[in-house]
Each structure stands twice: as C-alpha cells, then as structure tokens.
Design an enzyme around this catalytic site. Sequence first.
Site, short mmCIF file in Angstrom:
data_model
loop_
_atom_site.label_atom_id
_atom_site.label_comp_id
_atom_site.label_asym_id
_atom_site.label_seq_id
_atom_site.Cartn_x
_atom_site.Cartn_y
_atom_site.Cartn_z
N TRP A 73 -13.14 -29.02 -34.33
CA TRP A 73 -12.76 -29.09 -35.75
C TRP A 73 -11.29 -29.49 -35.79
O TRP A 73 -10.45 -28.84 -35.16
CB TRP A 73 -12.85 -27.69 -36.24
CG TRP A 73 -13.27 -27.24 -37.59
CD1 TRP A 73 -13.37 -25.91 -37.92
CD2 TRP A 73 -13.62 -27.95 -38.75
NE1 TRP A 73 -13.77 -25.81 -39.21
CE2 TRP A 73 -13.94 -27.03 -39.75
CE3 TRP A 73 -13.70 -29.31 -39.08
CZ2 TRP A 73 -14.32 -27.41 -41.04
CZ3 TRP A 73 -14.08 -29.68 -40.35
CH2 TRP A 73 -14.39 -28.73 -41.30
N HIS A 75 -8.74 -26.29 -39.19
CA HIS A 75 -8.36 -24.96 -38.67
C HIS A 75 -7.18 -24.36 -39.41
O HIS A 75 -7.15 -23.17 -39.72
CB HIS A 75 -8.02 -25.05 -37.18
CG HIS A 75 -9.23 -25.10 -36.31
ND1 HIS A 75 -10.07 -24.02 -36.17
CD2 HIS A 75 -9.74 -26.08 -35.54
CE1 HIS A 75 -11.05 -24.34 -35.35
NE2 HIS A 75 -10.88 -25.58 -34.96
N ASP A 92 -7.42 -24.66 -29.03
CA ASP A 92 -7.65 -26.05 -28.61
C ASP A 92 -6.58 -26.50 -27.62
O ASP A 92 -6.84 -27.30 -26.74
CB ASP A 92 -7.62 -26.99 -29.82
CG ASP A 92 -8.96 -27.02 -30.53
OD1 ASP A 92 -9.99 -26.67 -29.92
OD2 ASP A 92 -8.98 -27.42 -31.72
N ARG A 112 -7.50 -25.32 -24.11
CA ARG A 112 -8.87 -25.59 -23.69
C ARG A 112 -8.97 -26.51 -22.48
O ARG A 112 -9.87 -26.39 -21.67
CB ARG A 112 -9.56 -26.22 -24.90
CG ARG A 112 -11.01 -26.44 -24.76
CD ARG A 112 -11.52 -27.01 -26.09
NE ARG A 112 -12.93 -27.28 -25.96
CZ ARG A 112 -13.68 -27.81 -26.92
NH1 ARG A 112 -13.13 -28.11 -28.09
NH2 ARG A 112 -14.95 -28.03 -26.73
N HIS A 154 -16.29 -22.87 -28.04
CA HIS A 154 -16.01 -23.45 -29.36
C HIS A 154 -17.26 -23.83 -30.15
O HIS A 154 -17.16 -24.29 -31.28
CB HIS A 154 -15.12 -24.69 -29.21
CG HIS A 154 -13.77 -24.40 -28.63
ND1 HIS A 154 -12.61 -24.47 -29.35
CD2 HIS A 154 -13.41 -24.03 -27.37
CE1 HIS A 154 -11.58 -24.18 -28.57
NE2 HIS A 154 -12.04 -23.90 -27.36
N HIS A 210 -9.54 -18.96 -34.55
CA HIS A 210 -9.99 -20.31 -34.25
C HIS A 210 -11.52 -20.45 -34.31
O HIS A 210 -12.05 -21.38 -34.91
CB HIS A 210 -9.49 -20.73 -32.87
CG HIS A 210 -9.76 -22.17 -32.55
ND1 HIS A 210 -8.93 -23.19 -32.95
CD2 HIS A 210 -10.79 -22.77 -31.89
CE1 HIS A 210 -9.42 -24.35 -32.54
NE2 HIS A 210 -10.55 -24.12 -31.89
N ASP A 228 -14.33 -22.90 -36.17
CA ASP A 228 -15.26 -23.78 -35.46
C ASP A 228 -16.71 -23.60 -35.89
O ASP A 228 -17.44 -24.57 -36.07
CB ASP A 228 -15.18 -23.52 -33.95
CG ASP A 228 -14.10 -24.33 -33.26
OD1 ASP A 228 -13.65 -25.35 -33.83
OD2 ASP A 228 -13.69 -23.95 -32.14
N HIS A 236 -20.54 -28.19 -34.61
CA HIS A 236 -20.25 -27.19 -33.58
C HIS A 236 -21.44 -26.25 -33.38
O HIS A 236 -21.36 -25.28 -32.62
CB HIS A 236 -18.99 -26.39 -33.92
CG HIS A 236 -17.73 -27.12 -33.57
ND1 HIS A 236 -16.86 -26.69 -32.60
CD2 HIS A 236 -17.22 -28.28 -34.03
CE1 HIS A 236 -15.85 -27.55 -32.49
NE2 HIS A 236 -16.04 -28.52 -33.35
N HIS A 261 -18.97 -36.75 -34.15
CA HIS A 261 -18.33 -35.44 -34.09
C HIS A 261 -16.90 -35.52 -34.65
O HIS A 261 -16.49 -34.67 -35.45
CB HIS A 261 -18.30 -34.93 -32.64
CG HIS A 261 -17.85 -33.51 -32.52
ND1 HIS A 261 -18.72 -32.46 -32.46
CD2 HIS A 261 -16.62 -32.97 -32.49
CE1 HIS A 261 -18.05 -31.33 -32.38
NE2 HIS A 261 -16.74 -31.61 -32.41
N ASP A 264 -15.14 -33.53 -37.62
CA ASP A 264 -13.98 -32.69 -37.30
C ASP A 264 -12.80 -33.04 -38.20
O ASP A 264 -12.08 -32.16 -38.67
CB ASP A 264 -13.53 -32.93 -35.85
CG ASP A 264 -14.05 -31.89 -34.89
OD1 ASP A 264 -14.72 -30.93 -35.32
OD2 ASP A 264 -13.79 -32.03 -33.68
#
Length: 301
Positions: free
Chosen positions: A20, A25, A64, A67, A79, A135, A139, A145, A168, A172
């Site tokens: 996302w 976020h 993120d 990650r 996520h 977070h 997501d 997601h 995606h 996002d």
Amino acid sequence: MRLTGGAVAFGLLLPGAAAWGSLGHITVAYLASNFVKEETATYFQELLRNDTEHYLAGVATWADSIRYTKWGQFTKNFHFIDAKDDPPTYCGVDFDRDCKEDGCVVSSIQNYTTQLLDSKLFPWRRNQAAKFVIHFVGDIHQPLHTENVARGGNGIEVKWERAELNLHHVWDSSIAEKMLGGIRRKPYEAAHTWAANLTSEIKTGKYMAESKFWAAGMDLDDPVATSLGWANESNAYVCSTVLPEGPVAIVGQQLAGEYFEKAAPVIEIQVARAGYRLAAWLDLIADRIRATSNTIGVGEL
Ligand SMILES: *[C@@H]1O[C@H](CO)[C@@H](O)[C@H](O)[C@H]1NC(C)=O
Ligand SMILES: *[C@@H]1O[C@H](CO)[C@@H](O)[C@H](O)[C@H]1NC(C)=O
Ligand SMILES: *[C@@H]1O[C@H](CO)[C@@H](O)[C@H](O)[C@H]1NC(C)=O
Ligand SMILES: *[C@@H]1O[C@H](CO)[C@@H](O)[C@H](O)[C@H]1NC(C)=O
C-alpha cells in the site's frame, strides 16, 4: 511505492515494488490519530517517543522501509494474506488455507498486538510492535493485499495514463494519488489534508451513518477473527471492483478512465475504515494496558 529509510527523512517518494503506497499508510495513521481517545494518544506518544500530532503518521511506513533489509527479511510475508480464491466467480479469505507457514498479515496483527499487550517485553520491543500494527492494519484494507492471483496483481501489466504499471501498484498508489490530483512528492502534506477530509466525512458527512458499524465485533482477545473479518471484506472488492471480469481480461487495459471512476470510492472507503479501525484497536490496547497496570506509563525506556 515504498519509502526507503533515508527517503523518509526527506519526505521523498521513490518508485519501488511493494505495499500500500506511503500515501495510503500515512493517511490511515493521521486519520487514526484524529479518532483515538486522549489517553490512547498519550500512551502511544510516549511509547513512540514523539509528542507531536505526527506520532502515528511518522512511523506508518517504517515496516516497508525494513522489509528488504537483511534484518527485516523475516517480515516479508507479513504484509498480506494470499487468498486462494477464484475472482470474479468466488472470493473469500480462509485463514488455514491462505496464511503461509511463516506468517501473513492476519497472524502478524495477532502477533504484534499480543506483544503490545505484554508488559514484560522491553519498551523497544513494544515500540516496534506498535509500528507493525499501525502498518498492517493499513495493508489489510488494500484489496490486493488479500489476494493470491498473480502475486496480488504484481504480475498483471496494465496501462495507467501513458505509463505501463502493474495492477498491484495501481491499487497501492496510482488511484489514490490521482484522486488527490497528484501529491507532488509531498506525501505527508497530501495525507494530512486527505485525513482531515475523511475525518469530517466520518464525523458529519457521507460516512456518518455506516461508520458506526465499522468497529463492530472487534475483539482484542481474538485478533485473528477480528482481522480476518477485515481481510474478507477487503478481498470481496477483488471480485466486485479489482477484477470484475477476471485476471485475463484486465491485462493491457487502460485503467485511468472508467476503471478509475469505480475504483476511487473503494480506495476512499477502505482508507477511511482502516484509519477508523486502527483508532478503535489502539484504544482497546491502551484501555487494556491501563486496566492491567498501576501506571499509565510505558515503563523504563
Ligand atoms: C515526530 O514525528 C515527525 C514525523 O516523523 C517528525 O518530523 C518529528 O521530528 C518528530 N518529533 C519528535 C519530537 O520526535
Ligand atoms: C467472506 O466473504 C465471503 C464472500 O465475499 C462470504 O461468503 C463469507 O461469508 C465471508 N466469511 C466471513 C468469515 O466473513
Ligand atoms: C512474531 O514477532 C516476532 C518479533 O518480531 C518474530 O520474531 C516472529 O517471527 C513473529 N511470529 C510470527 C508467527 O509471525
Ligand atoms: C472531501 O473532498 C471531496 C473531494 O474534494 C469534496 O467533494 C468533499 O466536499 C470534501 N468533504 C469535506 C467534508 O470537506
């Protein structure tokens, strides 16, 4: 899009393949800070060591940023939950079928909520757990997601205005950014303004009636059932709006026109729900901590 650690400091948006978008976020976090109780704000401002109005927004994209680091690798599956459904014919998330062995967004909301409630953990662990919860509640509200097809749409190429993007990424970032008329590399300002707008829509506007039900059935003692409900609701949009004619039909389509018009209200309500629910979830956590400890402090830092 994702923010690298360094980019957060400069508020720059960098292209990247994940999660996302930062705009979503950060908006969810600002929105939550507009709805939490005062005592909840005090608790999390202390835990996150930031006594400004940005205490949630400033950490919303941290998960993120770690990650793809060596240390953060273990969080890469946290996520999302990949529903092995069959859009547009059949949608639905099943925890046992869809949560990977090393975790998913539903088990992670459970894991880090439990850690937040554990007063025996060092404050730095609870600080980290708070950042993950903030977070992941964001997501789970992004429909892709909660979907397995083509790795949550990452493997589906589409057109977006004059660009080629994957589906995606469109969900996002692109749809939300277009809704706001572009964010000009200032995601925090754009998110702050968007959150103020959604706050009014929830308190006195078009979401006033339905938002009363958004936190219904939330159970701090069963984070899996609670977040699975959110995932399932999010995933239902994969059948209705994300892939209304299936994954093959959407390949190569221009999505910035008619498709955008249908997608934008879904993005908007999902961001609104996520922020509102995050506030309610943090309230439950802070209430529980206050009820089970003698002080409202977070312990020695
Ligand atoms: C609080 O967070 C914001 C956003 O990340 C940051 O700009 C600010 O410097 C932080 N303030 C403190 C006191 O840490
Ligand atoms: C999940 O969603 C599907 C359809 O989208 C629905 O049939 C099912 O009852 C939902 N399950 C739960 C546990 O909410
Ligand atoms: C729970 O969180 C801890 C700390 O980040 C992590 O080491 C562990 O792998 C997580 N467990 C699951 C099942 O996700
Ligand atoms: C929120 O923004 C939309 C789109 O710009 C606008 O139509 C609406 O009136 C705004 N709502 C509030 C309560 O400010």
